[in-house]
Design a protein around this motif. Structure first.
Motif, PDB file in Angstrom:
ATOM      1  N   GLY A   1      -2.226  -1.471   3.284  1.00 46.03           N
ATOM      2  CA  GLY A   1      -0.977  -1.336   3.444  1.00 46.03           C
ATOM      3  C   GLY A   1      -0.025  -1.757   2.399  1.00 46.03           C
ATOM      4  N   PRO A   2       1.198  -1.614   2.548  1.00 48.70           N
ATOM      5  CA  PRO A   2       2.152  -1.944   1.259  1.00 48.70           C
ATOM      6  C   PRO A   2       2.326  -3.408   1.159  1.00 48.70           C
ATOM      7  N   ASP A   3       1.886  -4.072   1.986  1.00 48.17           N
ATOM      8  CA  ASP A   3       2.112  -5.708   2.157  1.00 48.17           C
ATOM      9  C   ASP A   3       0.554  -6.162   2.054  1.00 48.17           C
ATOM     10  N   ASP A  45      -4.225  -6.195  -3.405  1.00 52.79           N
ATOM     11  CA  ASP A  45      -4.287  -7.290  -2.879  1.00 52.79           C
ATOM     12  C   ASP A  45      -4.036  -8.530  -3.677  1.00 52.79           C
ATOM     13  N   ARG A  46      -3.454  -7.834  -4.962  1.00 51.47           N
ATOM     14  CA  ARG A  46      -2.779  -9.111  -5.942  1.00 51.47           C
ATOM     15  C   ARG A  46      -1.403  -9.326  -5.829  1.00 51.47           C
ATOM     16  N   LEU A  47      -0.964 -10.413  -5.678  1.00 49.20           N
ATOM     17  CA  LEU A  47       0.271 -11.046  -5.665  1.00 49.20           C
ATOM     18  C   LEU A  47       0.926 -11.299  -7.029  1.00 49.20           C
ATOM     19  N   ASN A  48       2.067 -10.482  -7.472  1.00 51.33           N
ATOM     20  CA  ASN A  48       2.579 -10.725  -8.394  1.00 51.33           C
ATOM     21  C   ASN A  48       3.755 -11.416  -8.571  1.00 51.33           C
ATOM     22  N   ARG A  58      11.148 -11.427  -9.034  1.00 48.71           N
ATOM     23  CA  ARG A  58      10.608 -10.428  -8.100  1.00 48.71           C
ATOM     24  C   ARG A  58       9.143 -10.690  -7.489  1.00 48.71           C
ATOM     25  N   VAL A  59       8.740 -10.611  -6.464  1.00 55.34           N
ATOM     26  CA  VAL A  59       7.396 -10.888  -5.721  1.00 55.34           C
ATOM     27  C   VAL A  59       6.965  -9.471  -5.380  1.00 55.34           C
ATOM     28  N   TYR A  60       5.933  -9.129  -5.604  1.00 53.20           N
ATOM     29  CA  TYR A  60       5.264  -7.809  -5.360  1.00 53.20           C
ATOM     30  C   TYR A  60       3.775  -7.692  -5.216  1.00 53.20           C
ATOM     31  N   CYS A  61       3.110  -6.617  -4.541  1.00 53.47           N
ATOM     32  CA  CYS A  61       1.761  -6.466  -4.531  1.00 53.47           C
ATOM     33  C   CYS A  61       1.307  -5.350  -5.765  1.00 53.47           C
ATOM     34  N   GLY A  62       0.537  -5.535  -6.379  1.00 58.83           N
ATOM     35  CA  GLY A  62      -0.017  -4.632  -7.172  1.00 58.83           C
ATOM     36  C   GLY A  62      -0.896  -5.540  -8.471  1.00 58.83           C
TER      37      GLY A  62
END
Length: 89
Positions: free
Chosen positions: A27-29, A71-74, A85-89
């Protein structure tokens, strides 16, 4: 003989197909970024991050790989060290 060869070919082809449904796309999160959105605007040094958190801190001008890992938190910070900014990718 020809029927045996055809049957054998069909058997080999059926072995190449996957059984069941393909694995679900993450999923997106998938990395849990939504749980860290409240950190946006705070200094990275003051952020209460879990010690075992597997996150990539991205600083201005830093080279980062372009590979996408759901699954990587940036965590992206600005020149002042504040989380922007906090995002997946």
């Amino acid at each position: 003989m020809q029927q045996k060869i055809i049957a054998l070919g069909a058997l080999f082809l059926s072995a190449c197909t996957s059984a069941g449904t393909p694995p679900a796309e993450p999923g997106p999160d998938a990395c849990g970024a939504s749980g860290y959105q409240s950190l946006v605007g705070t200094p990275l040094a003051a952020a209460a991050l879990p010690a075992d958190l597997d996150a990539r801190i991205i600083r201005p001008g830093m080279a980062v790989t372009m590979d996408f890992r759901a699954d990587r938190l940036n965590i992206e910070v600005n020149e002042a060290g504040e989380i922007v900014r906090v995002y997946c990718g």
